[in-house]
Write a protein that holds these residues in place. Structure first.
Motif, short mmCIF file in Angstrom:
data_model
loop_
_atom_site.label_atom_id
_atom_site.label_comp_id
_atom_site.label_asym_id
_atom_site.label_seq_id
_atom_site.Cartn_x
_atom_site.Cartn_y
_atom_site.Cartn_z
N TRP A 46 0.84 -1.20 0.00
CA TRP A 46 0.00 0.00 0.00
C TRP A 46 0.88 1.25 0.00
O TRP A 46 0.56 2.25 -0.64
N GLU A 47 2.00 1.18 0.73
CA GLU A 47 2.94 2.30 0.70
C GLU A 47 3.40 2.54 -0.74
O GLU A 47 3.52 3.68 -1.20
N GLY A 50 0.90 4.26 -2.86
CA GLY A 50 0.95 5.69 -2.59
C GLY A 50 2.08 6.36 -3.37
O GLY A 50 1.89 7.38 -4.03
N ARG A 53 1.39 6.22 -7.14
CA ARG A 53 0.39 7.21 -7.54
C ARG A 53 1.06 8.52 -7.96
O ARG A 53 0.74 9.13 -8.98
N TYR A 85 -6.56 1.54 -2.15
CA TYR A 85 -5.31 2.27 -1.91
C TYR A 85 -4.82 2.99 -3.16
O TYR A 85 -3.68 3.43 -3.22
N GLY A 86 -5.66 3.07 -4.19
CA GLY A 86 -5.35 3.99 -5.26
C GLY A 86 -5.04 3.42 -6.63
O GLY A 86 -4.74 4.18 -7.55
N PRO A 195 -0.60 5.58 2.39
CA PRO A 195 -1.69 6.44 1.89
C PRO A 195 -2.99 6.15 2.64
O PRO A 195 -3.15 5.08 3.23
N GLU A 196 -3.87 7.08 2.57
CA GLU A 196 -5.16 6.89 3.22
C GLU A 196 -5.99 5.88 2.42
O GLU A 196 -5.99 5.90 1.19
#
Lengths: 367, 280
Positions: A46-47, A50, A53, A85-86, A195-196
């Motif tokens: 997930w990092e 982020g 992205r 997560y994007g 990330p959020e």
């Protein structure tokens, strides 16, 4: 990745940047390999989404998640999470042969995806799985791979600039893969901000077959022994970490670190020399060859703060250092320092904390 | 059993200093050592040889001075040492390094018997990539077993091997086949003190030195800087924190004084710590 020892020699060639060969121009988009072991996604994925992205937006391309795993609901959940997560889209290789991580099957899955869908950037976590896989995939594809990065960016020409520490963190170097695709990098966990998570529906998923049968895979997984909860160190994710170093003087005194950590509900760790001396097990080591931590509070007791240690703790919000030597390098990067013998100060600190934080903690101390 | 260990001579990173102006490594006076992670690989190889018989060969690519580390390896009781050294290898990244090592390993196989196991350390302390092992395995078509914490069994007749591999959140017990490449985890053994005989032999031994041509390199453009897809564009020292730690004196009641000082500067911490202590 390039060995920084040769950096000065390399800089000459770096200036002679050639246009990307024609057959590599079709490589587009940023991919993040979503690492999961037995249905459990590694947070570094997930990092990376982020960080990916940011790169994808700069390049004006899509961000894709790559999920490889068993054909089951857990894997579908990981795909869903990747969108939250994007990720703009996901590539999925789902096959029960992929239930456990094995180099052979995962290398084939990821290499096939790259060859079929041609990403320009491929990011993986610098975990045991990510490093095992990335080395095989990059060698199969004969492309460049920058290991264990701590910073990612794209330059004005759209090339990936991957920065990593070398020589134990004494130097940083920024590395490019100019005339090969994809540009691959593994990224150290807990370095990029998380990330959020925003709840989203599953978007476009492109499934790709594995194309293997069990007999094609030489290595068999006989068993997976999960780390025991009690012995599992959660250092990398702890909000408060207490660590000790050689200044403790004896292995018995490491107990003082454990006691303070226990009162604080913190994780405990140590510097490298204590592992080398056999005082503390290696999964507790913080620093270059150990864990990278990002706590809200880090208490370093009797640790001199060599560069190898520093690179592992710099992400802490606040560092309190206790050391007898006022010239110890730890005071160059700690926020608050006490020049004192940790062995004498720790018991008093532990007692004071236990009184203030919650009285019943004293019972635990006694036990 | 023929076991080959790939090792590297590295500068002792604990003693490295960076030149404050030029941002280059100051190498003068920095001792070189066998990459500490490789010592675990050498010891594991020697233990297997002690159990199953056979030979251990160490291979390194590096400057002529890497001979020192090879002699050190011989003093532990390694049977044969090969130094791959050529100016064409200079400036190699991991991909170019694996090309050279894989080529030399093929030659070692042809001259001294194909290896049953190739060992490497987990990573080096200068490059820290952990990628050369996997790259060599891929180039030679060897099964790759990384982060191995324990070799449970080797069956030389059936050509089977069982190992424990450190994974994220647990340990994988794997069964695989020989020949394979193993990167060994640190701390799994302790390098032996070599015998006096081995020390004497090491001092006198003739090392095998191969140039790119000797090793059978066919395409020199795949070696060294030319064969490296990655390019180091910038090298710089980490930014020092502008401010040093604020040093405080603690009085008679140092524990409370320190906590007061801490909470005064970081008021939010008090609540966070209370929550954490309660929840624990």
């Amino acid at each position: 990745m390039s060995d920084a020892t040769k950096a000065p020699a390399a800089s000459g060639r770096a200036a002679t940047k050639k246009a990307l060969p024609e057959h590599l121009k079709s490589y587009k988009h940023v991919w993040v390999f979503v690492e999961q072991e037995r249905g459990q996604a590694h947070p570094v994925s997930w990092e990376l989404l982020g960080a990916g992205r940011v790169l994808a937006d700069k390049l004006g391309v899509d961000l894709a998640a790559v999920v490889v795993g068993a054909k089951n609901e857990q894997t579908q959940n990981v795909v869903h999470e990747a969108f939250c997560y994007g990720a703009d889209l996901a590539y999925l290789v789902a096959d029960d042969l992929l239930k456990d991580y094995r180099n052979e099957s995962y290398t084939k899955a990821l290499t096939d995806l790259v060859n079929a869908y041609k990403p320009e950037i491929l990011l993986l976590g610098a975990t045991t799985l990510g490093r095992d896989l990335a080395g095989s995939v990059a060698t199969t594809l004969l492309t460049g791979l920058t290991a264990d990065c701590t910073e990612l960016d794209v330059d004005a020409e759209g090339s990936l600039a991957a920065t990593r520490p070398t020589f134990g963190g004494s130097l940083l170097c920024t590395i490019f893969t100019l005339n090969y695709r994809p540009q691959m990098a593994t990224v150290r966990p807990r370095v990029m901000p998380m990330p959020e998570r925003v709840e989203k529906l599953v978007g476009r998923v492109i499934e790709h077959p594995l194309g293997l049968v069990e007999d094609d895979i030489v290595t068999k997984v006989l068993a997976f022994l999960p780390d025991r909860e009690s012995s599992k160190s959660n250092l990398a994710f702890a909000d408060v970490v207490v660590a000790g170093g050689l200044g403790l003087g004896s292995p018995e005194n490491f107990q003082l670190i454990r006691q303070l950590a226990s009162v604080l509900g913190a994780e405990y760790g140590c510097s490298r020399p204590l592992v080398q001396k056999g005082w503390v097990s290696s999964d507790r080591q913080i620093g270059q060859t150990g864990k990278t931590i990002r706590p809200k509070l880090y208490i370093a007791a009797g640790i001199s703060g060599a560069i190898q240690h520093r690179v592992g703790v710099e992400g802490a919000d606040y560092i309190l250092a206790i050391n007898t030597d006022k010239n110890a390098p730890i005071f160059d990067f700690a926020h608050l320092g006490v020049i004192s013998d940790a062995v004498r100060l720790l018991p008093s600190l532990t007692e004071a904390f236990s009184k203030r934080l919650s009285p019943h903690q004293r019972d635990r101390l006694a036990s | 059993m023929h076991i080959v260990v790939c090792m590297k001579q590295v500068p002792d990173s604990a003693q490295i200093r960076v030149h404050p102006v030029t941002n280059t490594i100051m190498r003068q006076g920095v001792p070189t050592i066998i990459n500490p992670y490789d010592l675990f690989a050498i010891e594991e190889a020697l233990r297997l040889r002690d159990t199953f018989g056979g030979e251990v060969t160490v291979l390194t690519m590096g400057p002529p001075s890497a001979e020192d580390s090879l002699r050190k390896a011989l003093s532990f009781g390694v049977d044969r040492a090969v130094l791959l050294t050529d100016r064409f290898f200079a400036g190699a990244d991991t991909l170019a390094t694996t090309y050279a090592l894989a080529t030399a390993l093929r030659k070692i196989g042809a001259e001294f018997g194909p290896p049953d196991i190739v060992f490497t350390g987990k990573q080096t302390i200068d490059g820290d990539t952990a990628q050369v092992g996997p790259g060599v395995a891929k180039r030679l078509g060897l099964i790759q077993l990384t982060y191995v914490s324990r070799i449970n069994s080797v069956d030389t007749d059936k050509r089977l091997i069982e190992v424990e591999r450190r994974a994220e959140g647990g340990v994988q017990q794997l069964q695989s086949r020989l020949p394979c490449l193993i990167t060994i985890l640190e701390g799994v053994n302790e390098i032996r003190v070599g015998s006096l005989m081995d020390a004497l032999k090491a001092a006198r031994a003739t090392l095998i030195k191969w140039s790119a041509q000797d090793a059978g390199v066919e395409d020199i453009t795949k070696c060294g800087l030319r064969g490296s897809p990655t390019i180091v564009k910038k090298v710089f020292a980490p930014q020092p924190r502008a401010q040093k730690a604020e040093l405080i004196e603690l009085g008679d009641n140092p524990g409370d004084a320190l906590i007061d000082a801490l909470f005064q500067r970081q008021p939010k911490l008090e609540g966070e710590l209370e929550k954490l202590a309660r929840g624990y």
